[in-house]
Enzyme design. Sequence first.
Site, PDB file in Angstrom:
ATOM      1  N   VAL A 191       0.961  -1.231   0.043  1.00 18.02           N
ATOM      2  CA  VAL A 191      -0.018   0.121   0.127  1.00 18.02           C
ATOM      3  C   VAL A 191       0.947   1.225   0.142  1.00 18.02           C
ATOM      4  CG1 VAL A 191      -1.768   1.378   1.089  1.00 18.02           C
ATOM      5  CG2 VAL A 191      -1.883  -1.135   1.101  1.00 18.02           C
ATOM      6  N   CYS A 192       0.668   2.412  -0.961  1.00 19.65           N
ATOM      7  CA  CYS A 192       1.236   3.565  -1.010  1.00 19.65           C
ATOM      8  C   CYS A 192       2.788   3.116  -1.103  1.00 19.65           C
ATOM      9  CB  CYS A 192       1.169   4.216   0.253  1.00 19.65           C
ATOM     10  SG  CYS A 192       1.436   5.940   0.226  1.00 19.65           S
TER      11      CYS A 192
END
Length: 320
Positions: A104-105
């Site tokens: 994520v990210c």
Amino acid sequence: MAQRTVLVVLFDGVQSLDVTGPVEVFAGAEKHTPGTYRIRTASLDGGSVRTSSGLALVPDTALADAPAPHTLLVPGGEGTRRGDPRLVEWVRGHGPRAPRLVSVCTGAILLAEAGLLDGRRATTHWAYCAKLARDHPAVRVDADPIFVRDGHVATSAGVTAGIDLALALVEEDLGRDAALTVARHLVVFLRRPGNQAQFSAQLTAQTAHRDPLRDVQQWITEHPAGDLGIEALAARAALSPRHFARAFQAETGTTPGRYVDRVRLEHARRLLEDTADGIAGISRASGYGTPEAMRRAFLRTLGTSPAEYRRRFRPAPATP
């Protein structure tokens, strides 16, 4: 159905929403279909970590004692920019063993440092795509989508894109009804495909410096079905077509034609998602003229037809 263990890696400087967003999705799916997900969190030594916002998170266990995961999830945050070599080494050794590896990210930075994105297409938060590409040239960085799937590896853009990716994984595992139930519970829409851009056309393009060009950008957005040919737009800006095309690209970073294409596609997608209007009417309202022209644009950019896009991403009517 075998229970899937979701292991979330924690470290100092982690972004709290990168952790809690996907965890809430998988936890909601477990409530919907008990026995499908077991969620565990782990840090290097099993001790608590401090998130980038100052929250303290207490993991279930140390990474060395963590169960073998089906889904290994690496969140992002400030801590990824100074990744602990021990954490990178653990991810390098355990990432390939997981049937599904997710970031994520800026968690993608840790995956890249572990060598797990080499030769793969990946994305991350828009502000770090250039850095990821520069520091890891073997990674095929795509800055546009909100998430990317390449084999068993999935990477997502910033923060809320982790929720979109987790919902897509739940839909893959348990079906659309389960994912839609979770999405409704979290008050988010199950309708953002992975290849949806991180930004709208207006945000993707820079805002022009000069008022006449800014006015043209606004006009395009408000009148997608209008005459948006180069001559008409140039006349609106009181410039020659050649001068207008050159100035528009210099100030926005894209050509007038590409900008128009993005605006029309966005407009059509909103109508497909939010209205019950027919395909023919949407194609006219969005400036395509015919359903076939709109269909070609959708297939070229999104890899799906307008009808299929609506079927997959328009929220179903809420039951009374």
